[in-house]
Motif scaffolding. Structure first.
Motif, PDB file in Angstrom:
ATOM      1  N   LEU A  91      -9.588  -4.954  14.727  1.00 16.19           N
ATOM      2  CA  LEU A  91      -8.461  -4.554  13.765  1.00 16.19           C
ATOM      3  C   LEU A  91      -9.286  -6.546  13.061  1.00 16.19           C
ATOM      4  O   LEU A  91      -9.093  -6.559  11.695  1.00 16.19           O
ATOM      5  CB  LEU A  91      -6.832  -4.964  14.314  1.00 16.19           C
ATOM      6  N   TYR A  92      -8.984  -6.729  14.071  1.00 11.67           N
ATOM      7  CA  TYR A  92      -8.741  -8.543  13.954  1.00 11.67           C
ATOM      8  C   TYR A  92     -10.740  -8.872  12.670  1.00 11.67           C
ATOM      9  O   TYR A  92     -10.344  -9.750  12.188  1.00 11.67           O
ATOM     10  CB  TYR A  92      -8.784  -9.590  14.376  1.00 11.67           C
ATOM     11  N   ASP A  93     -11.363  -7.998  13.431  1.00 15.57           N
ATOM     12  CA  ASP A  93     -12.719  -8.606  11.829  1.00 15.57           C
ATOM     13  C   ASP A  93     -13.011  -7.735  11.472  1.00 15.57           C
ATOM     14  O   ASP A  93     -13.702  -7.843  11.083  1.00 15.57           O
ATOM     15  CB  ASP A  93     -13.444  -7.489  13.397  1.00 15.57           C
ATOM     16  N   SER A  94     -11.779  -6.685  11.009  1.00 15.04           N
ATOM     17  CA  SER A  94     -11.801  -5.590   9.431  1.00 15.04           C
ATOM     18  C   SER A  94     -10.673  -6.475   8.576  1.00 15.04           C
ATOM     19  O   SER A  94     -10.138  -4.905   8.066  1.00 15.04           O
ATOM     20  CB  SER A  94     -11.662  -4.675   9.949  1.00 15.04           C
ATOM     21  N   HIS A  95     -10.953  -7.535   7.773  1.00 18.43           N
ATOM     22  CA  HIS A  95      -9.819  -7.663   7.135  1.00 18.43           C
ATOM     23  C   HIS A  95      -7.847  -7.041   7.538  1.00 18.43           C
ATOM     24  O   HIS A  95      -7.975  -6.403   6.785  1.00 18.43           O
ATOM     25  CB  HIS A  95     -10.240  -7.046   5.773  1.00 18.43           C
ATOM     26  N   PRO A  96      -8.213  -7.844   8.304  1.00 20.82           N
ATOM     27  CA  PRO A  96      -6.282  -7.228   8.478  1.00 20.82           C
ATOM     28  C   PRO A  96      -5.496  -7.683   7.545  1.00 20.82           C
ATOM     29  O   PRO A  96      -4.261  -6.482   8.245  1.00 20.82           O
ATOM     30  CB  PRO A  96      -6.012  -8.292  10.379  1.00 20.82           C
ATOM     31  N   GLU A  97      -5.542  -8.540   7.048  1.00 18.16           N
ATOM     32  CA  GLU A  97      -4.109  -8.671   5.895  1.00 18.16           C
ATOM     33  C   GLU A  97      -4.228  -7.558   5.415  1.00 18.16           C
ATOM     34  O   GLU A  97      -3.398  -6.986   4.992  1.00 18.16           O
ATOM     35  CB  GLU A  97      -5.026  -9.771   5.215  1.00 18.16           C
ATOM     36  N   ALA A  98      -5.531  -7.147   4.739  1.00 17.80           N
ATOM     37  CA  ALA A  98      -5.278  -5.912   3.613  1.00 17.80           C
ATOM     38  C   ALA A  98      -4.801  -4.928   4.354  1.00 17.80           C
ATOM     39  O   ALA A  98      -4.298  -3.368   4.019  1.00 17.80           O
ATOM     40  CB  ALA A  98      -6.872  -5.462   3.393  1.00 17.80           C
ATOM     41  N   ILE A  99      -5.654  -4.312   6.009  1.00 22.50           N
ATOM     42  CA  ILE A  99      -4.724  -3.193   6.201  1.00 22.50           C
ATOM     43  C   ILE A  99      -4.038  -3.203   6.882  1.00 22.50           C
ATOM     44  O   ILE A  99      -3.294  -2.055   6.077  1.00 22.50           O
ATOM     45  CB  ILE A  99      -6.260  -3.674   8.419  1.00 22.50           C
ATOM     46  N   CYS A 100      -2.962  -3.928   6.986  1.00 26.27           N
ATOM     47  CA  CYS A 100      -1.301  -3.632   7.205  1.00 26.27           C
ATOM     48  C   CYS A 100      -0.855  -4.143   5.863  1.00 26.27           C
ATOM     49  O   CYS A 100       0.152  -3.529   5.912  1.00 26.27           O
ATOM     50  CB  CYS A 100      -1.041  -5.249   8.061  1.00 26.27           C
ATOM     51  N   ALA A 101      -1.229  -4.784   5.333  1.00 22.20           N
ATOM     52  CA  ALA A 101      -0.810  -4.593   3.904  1.00 22.20           C
ATOM     53  C   ALA A 101      -0.707  -3.650   3.308  1.00 22.20           C
ATOM     54  O   ALA A 101      -0.166  -2.374   2.826  1.00 22.20           O
ATOM     55  CB  ALA A 101      -1.445  -5.283   2.771  1.00 22.20           C
ATOM     56  N   VAL A 102      -1.920  -2.830   3.837  1.00 23.37           N
ATOM     57  CA  VAL A 102      -2.115  -0.643   3.321  1.00 23.37           C
ATOM     58  C   VAL A 102      -1.011  -0.125   4.498  1.00 23.37           C
ATOM     59  O   VAL A 102      -0.135   0.749   3.451  1.00 23.37           O
ATOM     60  CB  VAL A 102      -3.181   0.056   3.251  1.00 23.37           C
ATOM     61  N   ILE A 103      -0.745  -0.447   5.496  1.00 27.69           N
ATOM     62  CA  ILE A 103      -0.232   0.501   6.746  1.00 27.69           C
ATOM     63  C   ILE A 103       1.407   0.304   6.007  1.00 27.69           C
ATOM     64  O   ILE A 103       2.380   1.143   5.912  1.00 27.69           O
ATOM     65  CB  ILE A 103      -0.235   0.186   7.795  1.00 27.69           C
ATOM     66  N   ALA A 104       1.810  -0.928   5.624  1.00 29.95           N
ATOM     67  CA  ALA A 104       3.176  -1.192   5.224  1.00 29.95           C
ATOM     68  C   ALA A 104       3.236  -0.538   4.296  1.00 29.95           C
ATOM     69  O   ALA A 104       4.987  -0.337   3.691  1.00 29.95           O
ATOM     70  CB  ALA A 104       3.613  -2.671   5.539  1.00 29.95           C
ATOM     71  N   LEU A 105       2.613  -0.540   2.994  1.00 32.76           N
ATOM     72  CA  LEU A 105       3.118  -0.112   2.113  1.00 32.76           C
ATOM     73  C   LEU A 105       2.499   1.036   1.166  1.00 32.76           C
ATOM     74  O   LEU A 105       3.833   2.220   0.901  1.00 32.76           O
ATOM     75  CB  LEU A 105       2.035  -0.883   0.589  1.00 32.76           C
ATOM     76  N   SER A 106       1.749   1.743   2.099  1.00 31.28           N
ATOM     77  CA  SER A 106       2.108   3.106   2.403  1.00 31.28           C
ATOM     78  C   SER A 106       3.150   3.801   2.880  1.00 31.28           C
ATOM     79  O   SER A 106       3.718   4.569   2.724  1.00 31.28           O
ATOM     80  CB  SER A 106       0.727   4.010   3.633  1.00 31.28           C
ATOM     81  N   LEU A 107       3.601   4.096   4.003  1.00 32.07           N
ATOM     82  CA  LEU A 107       4.700   3.840   5.028  1.00 32.07           C
ATOM     83  C   LEU A 107       5.688   3.646   4.172  1.00 32.07           C
ATOM     84  O   LEU A 107       6.560   4.875   3.188  1.00 32.07           O
ATOM     85  CB  LEU A 107       5.460   3.248   5.966  1.00 32.07           C
ATOM     86  N   TYR A 108       6.508   2.197   3.181  1.00 33.39           N
ATOM     87  CA  TYR A 108       7.256   2.224   2.444  1.00 33.39           C
ATOM     88  C   TYR A 108       7.332   3.011   1.250  1.00 33.39           C
ATOM     89  O   TYR A 108       8.211   3.558   0.419  1.00 33.39           O
ATOM     90  CB  TYR A 108       7.795   0.750   2.581  1.00 33.39           C
TER      91      TYR A 108
END
Length: 229
Positions: A91-108
């Motif tokens: 995860l930390y090697d794969s743009h974690p900021e964008a990935i975690c943002a997508v997860i949070a935005l998708s669920l919300y």
């Protein structure tokens, strides 16, 4: 000779454009994940099963009653700590900021879309399913071929409104370091002290995209007026 000021000005323009592109990508990726998630939750909440309705309601209430900022901070700071070490490193090697943002935005966004889709399902007369069953369709086929298409058609305007909210909510991703538009506008302002230009660009970009989505919703509503009977 090259003028360094012109070169830097082009670089700052590139930062803003990159931020705009990432904001659009976050919106698109989150929408693609939020919509099917919303459909599943809406079907659970419309189910005849009390257990499924309870699970669906718990998911909706548990997500939408927590601020988006808290979701972003949880998925960025807490969630990786729960992963096995290899997944955490990946995860930390794969743009974690964008990935975690997508997860949070998708669920919300997904739970809000679920409520819109559920309203669309409830607006479809029950006789539609009865007619489908009388034609020999099973329950799942009736839902997939008869109920959901009509529910989606009814739900399109509010879903587009949720898309506007999703687009604007991408700005909150700046708190976890996602280099979206607000992050880049702040970056330009810090480097140049040209706050008017940087934040005017961001404001106009948010306004333009929001108005385009709202226009699409208005055109759809005019072209396909809702008829449920």
């Amino acid at each position: 000779m090259f003028d360094p000021a012109i070169l830097q000005s082009g670089q700052y323009h590139d930062w803003l454009v990159q931020g705009l592109i990432l904001s659009l990508q976050l919106t698109a990726a989150s929408f693609v994940l939020a919509l099917p998630f919303g459909v599943v939750i809406a079907l659970m909440r419309s189910s005849h099963s009390k257990a499924l309705r309870g699970i669906g309601a718990s998911v909706v209430e548990g997500i939408r009653n927590v601020p988006l900022l808290a979701h972003l901070l949880f998925w960025y700071f807490a969630f990786p700590e729960l992963l096995p070490e290899p997944l955490k490193l990946a995860l930390y090697d794969s743009h974690p900021e964008a990935i975690c943002a997508v997860i949070a935005l998708s669920l919300y966004s997904g739970v809000h879309m679920a409520e819109d889709i559920r309203s669309g399902i409830r607006a479809v007369p029950g006789t539609q399913l009865e007619a489908a069953r009388s034609l020999g369709l099973g329950r799942l086929a009736s839902v997939r071929l008869v109920l959901l298409p009509q529910a989606f058609r009814i739900s399109v305007p509010p879903l587009l409104s949720q898309t506007v909210n999703l687009w604007k909510d991408t700005s909150v991703a700046t708190v976890i370091g996602a280099a979206e538009m607000m992050y880049q506008a702040a970056r330009v302002e810090t480097a140049t002290f040209r706050s008017v230009e940087a934040f005017t660009f961001a404001t106009l970009a948010y306004l333009t995209v929001s108005l385009l989505i709202s226009l699409a919703a208005a055109l759809y509503a005019r072209r396909f007026p809702v008829r449920t009977s």
